[in-house]
Design a protein around this motif. Structure first.
Motif, short mmCIF file in Angstrom:
data_model
loop_
_atom_site.label_atom_id
_atom_site.label_comp_id
_atom_site.label_asym_id
_atom_site.label_seq_id
_atom_site.Cartn_x
_atom_site.Cartn_y
_atom_site.Cartn_z
N ARG A 443 29.26 -80.89 -26.86
CA ARG A 443 30.03 -81.12 -25.64
C ARG A 443 29.25 -82.02 -24.68
O ARG A 443 29.83 -82.85 -23.99
N ALA A 444 27.93 -81.86 -24.67
CA ALA A 444 27.10 -82.68 -23.79
C ALA A 444 26.95 -84.10 -24.33
O ALA A 444 26.25 -84.92 -23.75
N ARG A 445 27.59 -84.37 -25.48
CA ARG A 445 27.62 -85.74 -26.00
C ARG A 445 29.02 -86.35 -25.91
O ARG A 445 29.29 -87.38 -26.49
N GLY A 446 29.94 -85.62 -25.26
CA GLY A 446 31.25 -86.22 -25.02
C GLY A 446 32.38 -85.67 -25.88
O GLY A 446 33.49 -86.19 -25.86
N LEU A 447 32.12 -84.63 -26.67
CA LEU A 447 33.18 -84.03 -27.47
C LEU A 447 33.82 -82.88 -26.70
O LEU A 447 33.09 -82.09 -26.08
N ASP A 448 35.13 -82.79 -26.73
CA ASP A 448 35.72 -81.62 -26.07
C ASP A 448 35.49 -80.41 -26.96
O ASP A 448 35.02 -80.54 -28.10
N PRO B 77 32.02 -80.20 -19.65
CA PRO B 77 30.83 -81.00 -20.02
C PRO B 77 31.19 -82.38 -20.55
O PRO B 77 30.59 -83.38 -20.15
N HIS B 78 32.19 -82.46 -21.46
CA HIS B 78 32.49 -83.77 -22.05
C HIS B 78 33.09 -84.73 -21.03
O HIS B 78 32.95 -85.94 -21.14
N VAL B 81 30.29 -86.33 -19.27
CA VAL B 81 29.73 -87.40 -20.10
C VAL B 81 30.59 -88.65 -19.95
O VAL B 81 30.09 -89.76 -19.83
N ALA B 107 30.89 -89.14 -30.60
CA ALA B 107 30.51 -89.02 -29.20
C ALA B 107 30.95 -90.26 -28.41
O ALA B 107 31.60 -90.16 -27.37
N VAL B 111 33.81 -90.58 -25.34
CA VAL B 111 33.57 -91.16 -24.03
C VAL B 111 34.55 -92.31 -23.76
O VAL B 111 35.13 -92.41 -22.68
N LEU B 167 25.20 -94.36 -25.79
CA LEU B 167 26.20 -93.93 -24.81
C LEU B 167 26.05 -94.68 -23.48
O LEU B 167 26.98 -94.73 -22.68
#
Lengths: 489, 250
Positions: A443-448, B77-78, B81, B107, B111, B167
């Motif tokens: 999640r902290a890499r952009g995945l829901d 969280p996402h 990001v 990832a 984004v 990223l």
């Protein structure tokens, strides 16, 4: 429309199915509910079957009457009233949706996510009149199917519905039908033998490597094989075939009980690779509805150094009872079982395999990945059996279970019976909960959250997924994600 | 809050399992700046990083976090990001069966989708990731391996830097990125951080050693004790801490 008519004619010509097909026949007929000798005779007569097959069905029916429904699996479902089931019934046209507007929006959302074209969606959802559209819509597939049929014919491969095969290749069918799963094998198999509706017959001649992967998707009459499907695949000496069963898109299906039988036979040095993606309706979030999938799948590695590889991705059905197995009767034969079983909401799966080592130097590998989410129950049940005369047997079993929710269950029930001291049997099993650290990292890499679960679960299943044919694997990956939607928490 | 504000944390109070860890923390970081937060174990440094990134179970009981002018406390969280935030993990997590490439591409596309952009093509992605990996001396083989599985401590941290570069965040919060590294790995990681520096980006380094700061020059150094920032200063503060210890400086 001229174009459509043309397509229909072409299809009719290619397959002979459209004009005289089972489908149009069925629409006119319906047997009363329940099961009796008369119903079995009716089904056999409808299919204009030879006397021997009718007798065969009746024998199965009589055996079934004396059998009891198995209750040892870790599944619970209300008693099935076999007198309340149509064993020979047309899809009731009045029940068919008139357009996609009348189809369950959940189903449509899934089609959309899987990227299925609109017209194919109509076919899958069973929209009235869609079959005609289908013939047109699958025009691309039809042309594929044409080249496909010609190429298969050149190679001498027989690939048709089992009803057709009974008429066209009676000797072959008679020789092998029921030799792997006999009529009285088990309750559901006996039922299938008595009333099987249709299915697939494949024969690969000696020394032939089937030039393409055989997929039910390309068999035009794959529709309406009904709830009692029967498949028989024979690989003659030194031949090879890869067979794909199923479709990643769920079919709208009103039949609650499915009891299929699949028999595979390999002669000397032959190999069958059988891949399944099973995605039938699992019922809703509260466990209402859904398919009961009670399947008997078994392979007989009859010849020396022959091989059967089962790969399955099971995400559908409310209740699954399924153990694709290998009887390793030929010296040096090899059995493999690669399985992913996902259960969510109130689904129950009791699945695994049996590897019966009868001959010397036979080997088997079992890799099973169970994923439980929601309030589901997921059970691996497997048997590795080594008979006294089987020297030098090897087996490797690995069963991993992943819990996605804290309200689901994972169970592993391995049976090992070894009667020859030379056997080397390895068994590894793990059970773990999906890790919060992994989820947060994703999640902290952009995945829901749902993408994160899907990614972790796909990684967990990697060893099995890599055994699927390429195109199938990509879709199956998407499917895993979809099956786990709403499972987090 | 200045017009250049990248991160503005005001009177932040955070509890984990009903225990208050951050006790009224204030922090202002502008675009173009590199800040370092130093403190002993248990001071709440990682709690701050996790809270900024939006991890569950970090309950914000008071205060605000504003990122590039936007209140992010309600964002998943996402989504954070997607807004341009990156958290470099103290302990990067292993994900068996998922290749590094697949992970990074998913990832990046996550984004891009958040920002309403198209998915990156496979070819463009490969070009991008190969270039970034080469900058950070990561082998092509490591890109194909499962995420962090069997990586050494240094390789894991280097992998974090490659992910950050791919990223390309506005603000990178790097939690103890320097811990467990030998001197060569430390230099490579520092190069990665320095490459990320620009007038439009900001970096927050969380560390309890001064040695990373020999290679990455911070604009501001903060000292954190018991859930609060007790002192801020220039980069000389780091040297002072090293020399005198936390108790005397604070």
């Amino acid at each position: 429309m001229a174009g459509t008519q043309e397509t229909q004619d072409q299809v009719a010509e290619i397959t002979g199915e459209y004009k005289y097909g089972f489908v149009t026949d069925v629409e006119m007929d319906m047997a009363p509910k329940g099961l009796s000798e008369d119903i079995v005779r009716f089904i056999s007569a409808k299919k204009k079957e030879p006397e021997w097959l009718l007798e065969w069905r009746l024998k199965a029916y009589r055996a079934w009457l004396k059998m009891e429904e198995p209750d040892w699996a870790k599944v619970n479902y209300p008693d099935i009233d076999y007198n309340d089931i149509y064993f020979y019934a047309a899809p009731k046209s009045q029940d068919k949706p008139k357009s996609l507007d009348e189809v369950d929006p959940e189903l449509l959302r899934m089609y959309e996510k899987l990227g299925i074209p609109l017209r194919e969606q109509e076919v899958l959802a069973g929209v009235e009149g869609a079959r005609k559209v289908a013939v047109d819509a699958v025009f691309d597939s039809v042309s594929v199917a044409t080249t496909f049929r010609e190429e298969l014919k050149k190679a001498g491969v027989i690939f048709m519905s089992i009803s057709e095969a009974v008429h066209e290749y009676p000797d072959l069918v008679k020789k092998y039908l029921g030799t792997v799963v006999p009529q009285r094998d088990n309750y559901f198999a006996a039922l299938n033998c008595a009333v099987f509706s249709d299915g697939t017959f494949v024969y690969i001649p000696k020394g032939v490597r089937c030039p393409m992967e055989l997929s039910t998707y390309f068999r035009i009459n794959a529709e309406n094989t009904g709830q009692f499907e029967r498949t028989l695949i024979v690989a003659d000496e030194g031949s090879y075939v890869s067979y794909l069963e199923g479709c990643t898109a769920p079919m709208r299906d009103e039949n609650q009980l499915h009891a299929a039988v699949v028999e595979l036979i390999t002669l000397d040095d032959a190999e069958i690779k059988y891949s399944t993606v099973q995605n039938w309706y699992p019922g809703d979030k509260d466990g209402k509805g859904g398919i009961y999938n009670f399947v008997t799948k078994r392979a007989l590695c009859k010849g020396k150094n022959s091989k059967v590889s089962w790969t399955q991705v099971e995400t559908g059905s409310a209740v699954t009872w399924k153990y694709p197995s290998c009887v390793l009767a030929g010296e040096g034969s090899v059995g493999e079982f690669y399985s992913v079983a996902v259960t969510n909401n109130l689904q129950q799966a009791d699945t695994g395999t049996k590897m019966i080592h009868m001959a010397p130097n036979t080997r088997s590998t079992i890799i099973s990945k169970g994923i439980s989410a929601g309030r589901s129950q997921n059970c691996y049940r497997g048997l590795v059996k080594v008979l006294p005369g089987a020297e030098g047997v090897r087996n490797y079993t690995q069963c991993d279970s992943l819990l996605v929710s804290s309200t689901s269950g994972a169970h592993t029930v391995p049976y090992i019976e070894v009667k020859n001291p030379s056997a080397q049997i390895e068994h590894e099993a793990t059970t773990s909960k999906i890790s919060e650290d992994q989820l947060f990292y994703c999640r902290a890499r952009g995945l829901d959250e749902e993408e994160a679960v899907a990614m972790i679960v796909n990684g967990f299943c990697k060893e099995v997924m890599q055994h699927l044919p390429m195109e199938f694997a990509v879709e199956a990956q998407k499917l895993l994600g979809l099956s786990l939607e709403g499972s987090v928490g | 809050m200045s017009v250049n504000s990248m991160l503005s944390v005001k009177d932040l109070r955070v509890s984990v399992d009903n225990k208050e860890i951050l006790k009224g923390l204030d922090l202002e970081i502008n675009a173009g700046e590199v800040h370092a937060i130093m403190g002993l174990n248990g001071a709440g440094k990682s709690t701050l990083a996790n809270t900024i990134a939006g991890r569950d179970d970090y309950e914000v009981t008071e205060g605000t976090i504003t990122f590039a002018g936007k209140d992010i406390l309600e964002l998943e969280p996402h989504e954070r990001v997607g807004e341009g935030l990156f958290l470099g993990f103290q302990y990067p997590v292993e994900i068996p069966g998922v290749s590094n490439l697949n992970f990074m591409r998913t990832a990046l596309n996550g984004v891009r989708r958040y920002r309403g952009e198209e998915d990156i093509s496979a070819a463009d992605f490969m070009k991008l990731v190969r270039a970034k990996a080469a900058d950070l001396k990561m082998s092509a083989d490591m890109l194909k391996r499962f995420v962090n599985v069997g990586f050494s401590g240094g390789e894991k941290k280097r992998n974090e830097m490659v992910q950050m570069a791919v990223l390309d965040p506005k603000l990178a919060v790097l939690d103890e990125t320097d811990s467990g590294l030998d001197i060569d790995a430390l230099k490579t990681v520092a190069e990665g951080i320095n490459a990320q520096r620009s007038n439009d980006t900001a970096i927050l380094l969380i560390t309890h050693y001064q040695r990373l700061l020999d290679y990455v020059q911070p604009d501001v150094v903060h000292v954190m004790i018991d859930g609060k920032i007790v002192k801020s200063g220039g980069k000389e503060l780091a040297a002072e801490l090293e020399e005198k210890g936390y108790a005397d400086v604070a």
